[in-house]
Design an enzyme around this catalytic site. Structure first.
Site, PDB file in Angstrom:
ATOM      1  CG  ASP A 160      38.856  -2.845 -29.062  1.00  0.00           C
ATOM      2  OD1 ASP A 160      39.801  -3.204 -28.343  1.00  0.00           O
ATOM      3  OD2 ASP A 160      37.679  -2.818 -28.688  1.00  0.00           O
ATOM      4  CE  LYS A 250      31.827  -6.625 -35.814  1.00  0.00           C
ATOM      5  NZ  LYS A 250      31.587  -6.013 -34.485  1.00  0.00           N
ATOM      6  CG  ASP A 411      41.796  -7.117 -32.974  1.00  0.00           C
ATOM      7  OD1 ASP A 411      41.397  -7.676 -31.933  1.00  0.00           O
ATOM      8  OD2 ASP A 411      41.021  -6.722 -33.861  1.00  0.00           O
TER       9      ASP A 411
END
Length: 480
Positions: A160, A250, A411
């Site tokens: 990742d 985040k 991704d």
């Protein structure tokens, strides 16, 4: 409400179980995919490899490639298990050691999952339980054969990206500060941009806790109410008591690369944390706006060039839409991307059964559409441009390699254990190739100039930093 939510979750699990049960009768199943207008790839079926923990846990490769390395492949399997548990902020060596330390609990989880609660503590509990089975089988195979060579591991081994959007901005602008924060350069252990921002935010909030403004009352003549205005000291104390960690920051940091700014941060914090939260009762909105301002201030120190790139893209997009045309560009692989946002209305229709349904109707209304399109075109360019680049990277990886198995999620790149070490190198090589053979920002401006027939050289392109892009080739944690 809790019972309604429980029933909804139970029905969803039941649906996934039944679809998986039907699919299990076949030796092989395939997931047809579509690409959206930016090139991002999405499976078409309900049960798929881009689903949640439940969906991913029931999917195994039909023909996993045999392992060709002994200890190296065993380490990759251990790292995958540690990642699934949620311990992905430590070094690769420490992840392997964590698996060794907890081997007894892992094997117990595989043998008697209903008697063991260890696997339930994982971030991805059902996928971790699938790992426990795979790890048990790997150890048994290695015990019987003296090596892991020849072992076929059915679960995906995934790599990742670290805050993918900021990785792309940092690479294209050679941003040494941002690149360091998102692992474009090598580290002994993974850099954590979310924790870095959280630490900066906490420091700013602690200053307000000591030196901030006090609460005061304000009189509103229009409704005759006297209300308390929260000062920064009070808001700071509330957030310190709640706790400021990477999880709090985040989402804001992650969405920065897709055009989110201070106002958007505030909405996210309100919806995710302060709304209906007893800790912030009576001042939910001021609390969210306060912390959003601190995150916005902190993140500027980490992604200066990323913010410059987004502003640059928006200036060009504004020029294009002011010329009467939608923003469009071509990706390095030749995909034509065009932002077309149509005015939408909603109409009600009555069915023969007597019920009414509401459907969105898209149409072109010049008077309404032009204003709406300009706003959406400008706001959409930053996320859509980056999505077109991460989809380009994904396609480049798939086109370049001849791997037998793929599990891709934007991704995130996955393959079988026997192929994982090959994929690891290809991901880095293609990322390097993308940003050494292509200049995304310059190409975007040139294509916009050709589209509107006007020079845009007055819009200054952000200056590149000093990051050596070749460092991505040896970065341990750029994808991990």
């Amino acid at each position: 409400m809790q019972e309604i939510a429980r029933r909804s979750r139970a029905l969803r699990v039941y649906k996934i179980y039944n679809i998986a049960k039907d699919f299990s009768e076949y030796d092989h199943i395939y997931f047809p995919c579509n690409i959206d207008f930016r090139g991002r790839i999405y499976p078409m079926s309900y049960l798929n490899h881009q689903g949640d923990d439940i969906m991913k846990s029931v999917l195994h490769y039909a023909e996993p490639k045999e392992c060709t390395r002994d200890l190296e492949d065993l380490e990759l399997l251990k790292i995958q298990g540690c990642n699934l548990y949620g311990n992905d902020k430590i070094s690769l060596k420490e992840r392997c050691e964590w698996i060794d330390k907890n081997e007894k609990e892992i094997l117990a989880s595989s043998a008697e999952p209903f008697l063991s609660s260890f696997w339930e503590g994982a971030d991805e509990p059902l996928q971790f339980l699938a790992f426990c089975d795979a790890y048990r089988d790997a150890l048994l195979y290695r015990k019987n054969h003296g090596t892991l060579v020849g072992f076929k591991c059915p679960i995906p081994i995934a790599y990742d990206g670290t805050c993918s959007g900021l990785q792309h901005y940092s690479a294209m602008l050679r941003d040494e500060i941002g690149g360091n924060a998102v692992n474009l350069v090598d580290h002994e252990r993974p850099a954590d941009i979310y924790q870095n921002v959280a630490d900066k935010v906490k420091m700013l909030v602690e200053i307000d806790s000591m030196c901030g403004t006090e609460n005061y009352t304000k009189y509103y003549e229009e409704n005759g109410r006297t209300v308390e205005k929260r000062g920064t000291k009070s808001l700071a104390d509330a957030w310190l008591a709640y706790g400021i960690n990477r999880k709090v920051c985040k989402r804001s940091v992650m969405t920065l690369a897709y055009g989110s700014k201070q106002y958007g941060f505030g909405e996210q914090i309100y919806n995710d944390i302060t709304k209906d939260n007893p800790h912030f009762k009576g001042y939910e909105d001021p609390a969210s706006k306060y912390l959003a301002s601190k995150i916005w201030q902190s993140v500027q120190d980490v992604v200066v060039k990323g913010a410059q790139a987004m502003e640059y893209l928006q200036k060009i997009a504004r020029k294009v839409v002011n010329s009467g045309k939608p923003v469009q560009w071509e990706t390095p692989l030749g995909l034509d991307v065009q932002q077309v946002y149509l005015e939408r209305d909603t109409k009600s229709f009555k069915t023969r059964l007597g019920t009414s349904i509401r459907l969105p109707i898209y149409y072109m209304d010049i008077d309404k559409q032009e204003e709406l399109r300009k706003t959406e075109q400008v706001n959409g360019i930053a996320p859509n441009f980056i999505h077109s680049l991460d989809s380009t990277h994904l396609m480049m990886v798939v086109n370049e390699s001849s791997l037998q198995n793929y599990t891709t999620i934007h991704d995130s790149f996955g393959t079988s254990l026997g192929e994982a070490h090959v994929l690891k190198g290809i991901i880095r090589e293609q990322f390097y190739k993308l940003y050494t053979e292509y200049e995304p920002l310059s190409e975007f401006r040139k294509q916009a100039e050709a589209l509107i027939g006007e020079s845009l050289e007055d819009i200054e392109e952000p200056q590149k930093g000093k990051l050596d892009i070749a460092e991505v080739l040896s970065s341990t944690y750029i994808f991990h």
